[in-house]
Design an enzyme around this catalytic site. Structure first.
Site, PDB file in Angstrom:
ATOM      1  N   ASP A 248      42.931  29.240  31.823  1.00 22.99           N
ATOM      2  CA  ASP A 248      41.508  29.602  31.462  1.00 22.99           C
ATOM      3  C   ASP A 248      40.945  30.520  32.615  1.00 22.99           C
ATOM      4  OD1 ASP A 248      39.016  30.198  30.825  1.00 22.99           O
ATOM      5  OD2 ASP A 248      38.940  28.694  29.280  1.00 22.99           O
ATOM      6  N   ILE A 249      40.693  31.668  32.430  1.00 21.79           N
ATOM      7  CA  ILE A 249      40.046  32.593  33.671  1.00 21.79           C
ATOM      8  C   ILE A 249      38.519  32.285  33.950  1.00 21.79           C
ATOM      9  CG2 ILE A 249      41.927  34.114  33.420  1.00 21.79           C
ATOM     10  CD1 ILE A 249      39.549  36.248  32.586  1.00 21.79           C
TER      11      ILE A 249
ATOM     12  N   TYR B 188      30.438  44.788  24.727  1.00 24.97           N
ATOM     13  CA  TYR B 188      31.753  44.897  25.389  1.00 24.97           C
ATOM     14  C   TYR B 188      32.087  45.737  26.665  1.00 24.97           C
ATOM     15  CZ  TYR B 188      36.842  45.908  25.612  1.00 24.97           C
ATOM     16  OH  TYR B 188      38.063  46.041  26.175  1.00 24.97           O
TER      17      TYR B 188
HETATM   18  N1  LIG Z   1      42.960  46.957  22.953  1.00 19.22           N
HETATM   19  C1  LIG Z   1      42.228  48.024  23.430  1.00 19.22           C
HETATM   20  O1  LIG Z   1      42.437  49.003  22.794  1.00 19.22           O
HETATM   21  C2  LIG Z   1      42.006  48.298  24.838  1.00 19.22           C
HETATM   22  C3  LIG Z   1      41.354  49.518  25.180  1.00 19.22           C
HETATM   23  C4  LIG Z   1      41.169  49.455  26.714  1.00 19.22           C
HETATM   24  C5  LIG Z   1      41.210  48.749  27.490  1.00 19.22           C
HETATM   25  N2  LIG Z   1      41.540  47.488  26.961  1.00 19.22           N
HETATM   26  C6  LIG Z   1      41.794  46.368  28.122  1.00 19.22           C
HETATM   27  O2  LIG Z   1      43.023  45.798  28.285  1.00 19.22           O
HETATM   28  C7  LIG Z   1      43.366  44.561  28.402  1.00 19.22           C
HETATM   29  C8  LIG Z   1      44.327  43.936  27.636  1.00 19.22           C
HETATM   30  O3  LIG Z   1      43.878  44.110  26.065  1.00 19.22           O
HETATM   31  P1  LIG Z   1      44.723  43.810  24.896  1.00 19.22           P
HETATM   32  O4  LIG Z   1      44.511  44.634  23.712  1.00 19.22           O
HETATM   33  O5  LIG Z   1      46.254  43.369  25.363  1.00 19.22           O
HETATM   34  O6  LIG Z   1      43.949  42.225  24.736  1.00 19.22           O
HETATM   35  P2  LIG Z   1      44.477  41.169  23.688  1.00 19.22           P
HETATM   36  O7  LIG Z   1      45.600  41.258  22.858  1.00 19.22           O
HETATM   37  O8  LIG Z   1      43.280  40.616  22.987  1.00 19.22           O
HETATM   38  O9  LIG Z   1      44.946  39.882  24.733  1.00 19.22           O
HETATM   39  C9  LIG Z   1      43.797  39.359  25.406  1.00 19.22           C
HETATM   40  C10 LIG Z   1      44.285  38.015  25.833  1.00 19.22           C
HETATM   41  O10 LIG Z   1      43.323  37.333  26.671  1.00 19.22           O
HETATM   42  C11 LIG Z   1      43.222  35.832  26.198  1.00 19.22           C
HETATM   43  N3  LIG Z   1      42.209  35.443  26.653  1.00 19.22           N
HETATM   44  C12 LIG Z   1      40.941  35.293  26.207  1.00 19.22           C
HETATM   45  N4  LIG Z   1      39.946  34.754  26.780  1.00 19.22           N
HETATM   46  C13 LIG Z   1      40.579  34.260  27.793  1.00 19.22           C
HETATM   47  C14 LIG Z   1      40.391  33.094  29.078  1.00 19.22           C
HETATM   48  N5  LIG Z   1      38.911  32.736  29.217  1.00 19.22           N
HETATM   49  N6  LIG Z   1      41.241  32.867  29.726  1.00 19.22           N
HETATM   50  C15 LIG Z   1      42.493  32.970  29.696  1.00 19.22           C
HETATM   51  N7  LIG Z   1      42.840  34.026  28.664  1.00 19.22           N
HETATM   52  C16 LIG Z   1      42.064  34.475  27.742  1.00 19.22           C
HETATM   53  C17 LIG Z   1      43.324  35.878  24.919  1.00 19.22           C
HETATM   54  O11 LIG Z   1      43.703  34.815  24.295  1.00 19.22           O
HETATM   55  P3  LIG Z   1      43.450  34.273  22.824  1.00 19.22           P
HETATM   56  O12 LIG Z   1      44.127  35.165  21.851  1.00 19.22           O
HETATM   57  O13 LIG Z   1      43.828  32.776  22.501  1.00 19.22           O
HETATM   58  O14 LIG Z   1      41.840  34.440  22.582  1.00 19.22           O
HETATM   59  C18 LIG Z   1      44.518  37.073  24.604  1.00 19.22           C
HETATM   60  O15 LIG Z   1      45.824  36.363  24.765  1.00 19.22           O
HETATM   61  C19 LIG Z   1      41.704  43.920  28.479  1.00 19.22           C
HETATM   62  O16 LIG Z   1      41.374  43.937  29.810  1.00 19.22           O
HETATM   63  C20 LIG Z   1      41.154  44.821  27.702  1.00 19.22           C
HETATM   64  O17 LIG Z   1      39.743  44.903  27.772  1.00 19.22           O
HETATM   65  C21 LIG Z   1      42.123  47.299  25.641  1.00 19.22           C
END
Ligand SMILES: NC(=O)c1ccc[n+]([C@@H]2O[C@H](COP(=O)([O-])OP(=O)(O)OC[C@H]3O[C@@H](n4cnc5c(N)ncnc54)[C@H](OP(=O)(O)O)[C@@H]3O)[C@@H](O)[C@H]2O)c1
Length: 273
Positions: free
Chosen positions: A26-27, A115
Site C-alpha cells: 500500500d503506497i 482528482y
Molecule cells: N485511466 C485514465 O484515463 C488515466 C488518464 C491519465 C493518467 N492516468 C494515470 O495513470 C496511472 C494508472 O492509471 P490506471 O488507469 O491504470 O489505473 P487503475 O487501473 O485504476 O489502477 C490503479 C491501481 O492502483 C491501485 N491502488 C489504489 N490505491 C492504492 C494504494 N494505496 N496502494 C497501492 N495500490 C493502490 C488500485 O488497486 P485497487 O483496484 O485494489 O483499488 C489499482 O490496482 C494513474 O497514475 C492515473 O492517475 C490515468
C-alpha cells in the site's frame, strides 16, 4: 490497467520487473515501501498505483490526495533512499482545458476537479522527494486490464442500437500498451522532469465512439450531446490535448492505431497475466 502493461513492456526489453499489487504494497504505508525497496533494490520504480475514480474524488478528495499526493511522494522518497529513479504517471486533468491549442509541459496547471488537484499534489511531492523523476502526463487511457471507455461503448452496444456521447470534450485517447512502452523507453535516457506522452492525434469522445464501432464492426448509432447534459460530479477539462515542447519527446502512435491494437489484443486475450 497501466501497471500490467508496464510490467509486460519492461520484460519485453530485458528488464526484470517486480510487480506488486495493492494487497502486497500500500503506497500510503511509508514503512512498507521502505521495506519493499530494501528487499528488491530496484534501479527504477514506476508508480502505477493511484486513486483513479475521478467522480469519487469530488466527495473524497482527502482520501484521493492521500494516495495520489502523499502516496506518490512516499514512492518517490523510498526510491530515492536506495538510489532509484521514479516514473510517475500523471494526467491531462492537471489543466483546466481552456487552451484550445493544446498543452505543453511548461504550460500553467490549473486543475478543476478533486482528482486533478490530487494528481498535481503528487507531481509536486514526487519532484520534491526525488530529483531523478519522470513525471509523465497522459490522457484518456484504455487497455485490456482495466475498465475503460472502449469496453463501456462495446458493452452498451450489446443491448441498444444507439448511444449518446459528449462532443465538447477533446483529448488524446491513449492505448496503455503504447504508453507503457514509452514509459520504459524513458528509463534509457536521463531526461528527467515533466513529459507529455499521449497518442498522436486528437478527437472528442463522440469521435472516439464512432471510431470504436467502426473498427469493431459494430452497428450502433452515435448521437452527440454536450457535457452540461451529462450530470457528473467532477468537471472535466474541455480541451486537454497534450503536446510536447521537448527536443526529443517519446512519440506514441496515433490513437486510431492504438485502438486497432487494443481491439486485436482484446480479441486474442481477455486478460494479460
Ligand atoms: N485511466 C485514465 O484515463 C488515466 C488518464 C491519465 C493518467 N492516468 C494515470 O495513470 C496511472 C494508472 O492509471 P490506471 O488507469 O491504470 O489505473 P487503475 O487501473 O485504476 O489502477 C490503479 C491501481 O492502483 C491501485 N491502488 C489504489 N490505491 C492504492 C494504494 N494505496 N496502494 C497501492 N495500490 C493502490 C488500485 O488497486 P485497487 O483496484 O485494489 O483499488 C489499482 O490496482 C494513474 O497514475 C492515473 O492517475 C490515468
Amino acid at each position: 490497467m497501466l501497471g500490467r502493461d508496464v510490467e509486460h513492456a519492461a520484460r519485453e526489453v530485458g528488464h526484470e520487473p517486480i510487480a506488486l499489487a495493492r494487497s502486497e504494497l500500500d503506497i500510503t504505508d511509508r514503512a512498507a515501501l521502505e521495506q519493499a525497496v530494501i528487499e528488491h533494490r530496484p534501479g527504477a520504480v514506476v508508480n502505477c498505483a493511484a486513486w483513479t475514480n475521478v467522480d469519487g474524488a469530488e466527495e473524497h478528495e482527502a482520501e484521493a490526495t492521500e494516495v495520489n499526493g502523499a502516496g506518490a511522494g512516499n514512492v518517490a522518497a523510498a526510491a530515492a533512499a536506495v538510489g532509484a529513479s521514479v516514473v510517475h504517471p500523471s494526467t491531462d486533468y492537471v489543466f483546466d482545458g481552456a487552451r484550445e491549442e493544446g498543452y505543453v509541459e511548461s504550460d500553467e496547471v490549473n486543475p478543476i476537479s478533486g482528482y486533478g488537484r490530487s494528481k498535481l499534489a503528487g507531481e509536486r511531492a514526487v519532484a520534491a522527494a526525488n530529483p531523478r523523476h519522470w513525471i509523465v502526463r497522459s490522457s484518456w487511457l484504455f487497455g485490456v486490464n482495466g475498465r475503460n471507455f472502449v469496453e463501456t461503448m462495446l458493452g452498451l452496444a450489446q443491448d441498444r442500437d444507439e448511444v449518446v456521447v459528449v462532443r465538447d470534450q477533446v483529448g488524446c485517447p491513449t492505448y496503455t500498451g503504447h504508453l507503457a512502452a514509452g514509459l520504459v523507453r524513458l528509463l534509457d535516457a536521463e531526461q528527467y522532469g515533466v513529459h507529455h506522452m499521449a497518442s498522436g492525434g486528437r478527437c472528442s469522445w463522440y469521435d472516439f465512439a464512432v471510431e470504436i464501432f467502426n473498427q469493431a464492426g459494430v452497428d450502433c448509432r452515435v448521437l452527440s450531446m454536450t457535457s452540461d447534459m451529462l450530470e457528473r460530479p467532477a468537471p472535466r477539462p474541455a480541451f486537454s490535448v497534450l503536446l510536447s515542447e521537448r527536443a526529443h519527446p517519446v512519440l506514441l502512435p496515433d490513437w486510431h492505431d492504438g485502438l486497432a491494437e487494443y481491439l486485436a489484443e482484446r480479441a486474442g486475450t481477455e486478460v494479460r497475466a
